[in-house]
Scaffold this motif. Structure first.
Motif, mmCIF file in Angstrom:
data_model
loop_
_atom_site.group_PDB
_atom_site.id
_atom_site.type_symbol
_atom_site.label_atom_id
_atom_site.label_comp_id
_atom_site.label_asym_id
_atom_site.label_seq_id
_atom_site.Cartn_x
_atom_site.Cartn_y
_atom_site.Cartn_z
ATOM 1 N N GLU A 45 0.718 -1.243 0.106
ATOM 2 C CA GLU A 45 0.033 0.086 -0.225
ATOM 3 C C GLU A 45 0.864 1.271 -0.056
ATOM 4 O O GLU A 45 0.472 2.190 -0.797
ATOM 5 N N ARG A 46 1.993 1.336 0.873
ATOM 6 C CA ARG A 46 2.898 2.481 0.822
ATOM 7 C C ARG A 46 3.616 2.647 -0.337
ATOM 8 O O ARG A 46 3.773 3.676 -0.820
ATOM 9 N N HIS A 47 4.106 1.654 -1.327
ATOM 10 C CA HIS A 47 4.974 1.663 -2.387
ATOM 11 C C HIS A 47 4.402 1.395 -3.535
ATOM 12 O O HIS A 47 4.012 0.114 -3.862
ATOM 13 N N GLU A 48 3.701 2.327 -4.376
ATOM 14 C CA GLU A 48 3.105 2.111 -5.624
ATOM 15 C C GLU A 48 4.030 1.006 -6.595
ATOM 16 O O GLU A 48 3.336 0.275 -7.516
ATOM 17 N N THR A 49 5.225 1.215 -6.540
ATOM 18 C CA THR A 49 5.883 0.544 -7.595
ATOM 19 C C THR A 49 5.949 -1.084 -7.483
ATOM 20 O O THR A 49 5.838 -1.860 -8.299
ATOM 21 N N LEU A 50 5.528 -1.516 -6.151
ATOM 22 C CA LEU A 50 5.272 -3.129 -5.903
ATOM 23 C C LEU A 50 3.883 -3.443 -6.535
ATOM 24 O O LEU A 50 3.705 -4.680 -6.456
ATOM 25 N N ARG A 51 3.245 -2.628 -6.851
ATOM 26 C CA ARG A 51 1.772 -3.047 -7.471
ATOM 27 C C ARG A 51 1.610 -2.549 -8.734
ATOM 28 O O ARG A 51 0.498 -2.054 -9.116
ATOM 29 N N THR A 52 2.824 -2.160 -9.450
ATOM 30 C CA THR A 52 2.862 -1.796 -10.615
ATOM 31 C C THR A 52 2.755 -2.828 -11.768
ATOM 32 O O THR A 52 3.624 -3.846 -11.656
ATOM 33 N N VAL A 53 2.204 -2.755 -13.207
ATOM 34 C CA VAL A 53 2.125 -3.606 -13.933
ATOM 35 C C VAL A 53 2.525 -2.751 -15.530
ATOM 36 O O VAL A 53 2.374 -1.693 -15.400
ATOM 37 N N PHE A 54 3.201 -3.630 -16.384
ATOM 38 C CA PHE A 54 3.837 -2.995 -17.612
ATOM 39 C C PHE A 54 2.811 -3.174 -18.504
ATOM 40 O O PHE A 54 2.781 -4.491 -18.896
ATOM 41 N N ILE A 55 2.344 -2.288 -19.316
ATOM 42 C CA ILE A 55 1.366 -2.430 -20.486
ATOM 43 C C ILE A 55 1.564 -1.939 -21.707
ATOM 44 O O ILE A 55 2.651 -0.942 -21.656
ATOM 45 N N ASP A 56 1.006 -2.136 -22.859
ATOM 46 C CA ASP A 56 1.100 -1.619 -24.085
ATOM 47 C C ASP A 56 -0.123 -0.708 -24.156
ATOM 48 O O ASP A 56 -1.176 -1.196 -24.235
ATOM 49 N N ASP A 57 0.306 0.674 -24.264
ATOM 50 C CA ASP A 57 -0.623 1.550 -24.377
ATOM 51 C C ASP A 57 -0.579 2.166 -25.809
ATOM 52 O O ASP A 57 0.220 3.121 -26.006
#
Length: 299
Positions: A72-84
């Motif tokens: 919850e504190r670190h957004e990078t830990l719940r980041t996903v990489f997508i094709d936009d």
């Protein structure tokens, strides 16, 4: 919107931008990892694994709450990489699932289990890119294994993560105090990526490129390192470690500053001497110029 925000952020440093479900650009480091995955496919080569060994009675409820608080504190830990629309981008998810159910383990099989966990590849488009596993050796001995993709963390991050896990565990274990043990972060990594992109546009980018063209313009095209056997036709992800013992008397005689410098310019000078030829001469010239600048600044 990103262009306007990036221009403003580049002049004052990273700032938090609204989180409205939009995607963010990748930092240059993240873009490299995305490119390598497109080139080679999913791999464990860029995994960062580690975690603490826990001794004593374990409060499983507090332990389960701690990684959730970290995510919850670190957004990078719940980041996903997508094709936009053809552009690699990152999206911050609201949450990710972590598995902390204890897995019974003997002391003899612990090393194998940790290695297998560390070698499980990630796919940048499929979250989570942060995994946990709790290994139970006995009632008073557990190991909390952590595994992250390098696109969302680095070696320093792992130390921060372990320290903050201890902070949250202690806070949950001593829940009577109330409140959060750590202040909220004012800027997240996605904000930094946006700032970095804005900073490397226009004149700023050209100045950076001009500097490095000048520094590397006369570098040899190929660095022929001395090798014990012929280089293979394809890249392998098999590595090893080389260790050397420093005599105790020598280690104790070095000041902290000297210890830090042993693995700095002295290493590169030794490598340049070993290489010889045009590559070694080029490295020697660069190191000599760098040392002259440092000495001049210290006068």
């Amino acid at each position: 919107n990103f262009a306007v925000s990036a221009d403003a952020a580049a002049s004052i440093g990273p700032v938090a931008v609204p989180r409205d479900g939009s995607v963010f650009p990748l930092s240059f480091a993240q873009q490299r990892f995305w490119f390598l995955e497109q080139l080679d496919g999913p791999s464990a080569a860029y995994n960062i694994a580690g975690g603490p060994s826990l001794r004593g009675a374990l409060d499983t409820d507090a332990l389960a709450a701690s990684p959730a608080a970290i995510v919850e504190r670190h957004e990078t830990l719940r980041t996903v990489f997508i094709d936009d629309n053809g552009e690699p981008s990152q999206r911050v998810l609201g949450s990710i699932a972590l598995d902390l159910s204890p897995l019974e383990m003997s002391e003899d099989s612990l090393a194998v289990a940790l290695r297998e966990f560390a070698e499980q590849p990630f796919e940048l488009a499929h979250p989570p890119l942060f995994r946990t596993r709790l290994l139970r050796i006995d009632a008073d001995h557990h190991v909390l294994a952590l595994n992250l993709h390098h696109a969302i963390a680095d070696g320093w991050s792992l130390r921060v993560l372990t320290r903050e896990l201890a902070d949250f565990y202690r806070a949950h274990f001593e829940s009577s105090s109330g409140g959060e043990p750590l202040p909220a972060l004012q800027v997240q990594y996605a904000d930094y990526a946006l700032w970095q992109r804005g900073r490397m546009q226009g004149r700023q980018a050209e100045r950076q490129l001009e500097y490095w063209r000048g520094q590397l313009g006369d570098a040899p095209e190929l660095l022929n390192l001395p090798m014990r056997k012929a280089r293979g036709q394809s890249r392998q992800k098999i590595g090893g470690q080389a260790q050397a013992q420093v005599p105790t008397a020598l280690a104790q005689a070095l000041t902290p500053g000297q210890r830090a410098r042993v693995f700095g310019y002295q290493f590169w000078l030794a490598l340049a001497w070993k290489l010889g030829g045009s590559a070694g001469n080029w490295m020697t010239r660069k190191m000599a110029r760098w040392l002259h600048c440092r000495c001049s600044l210290r006068r």
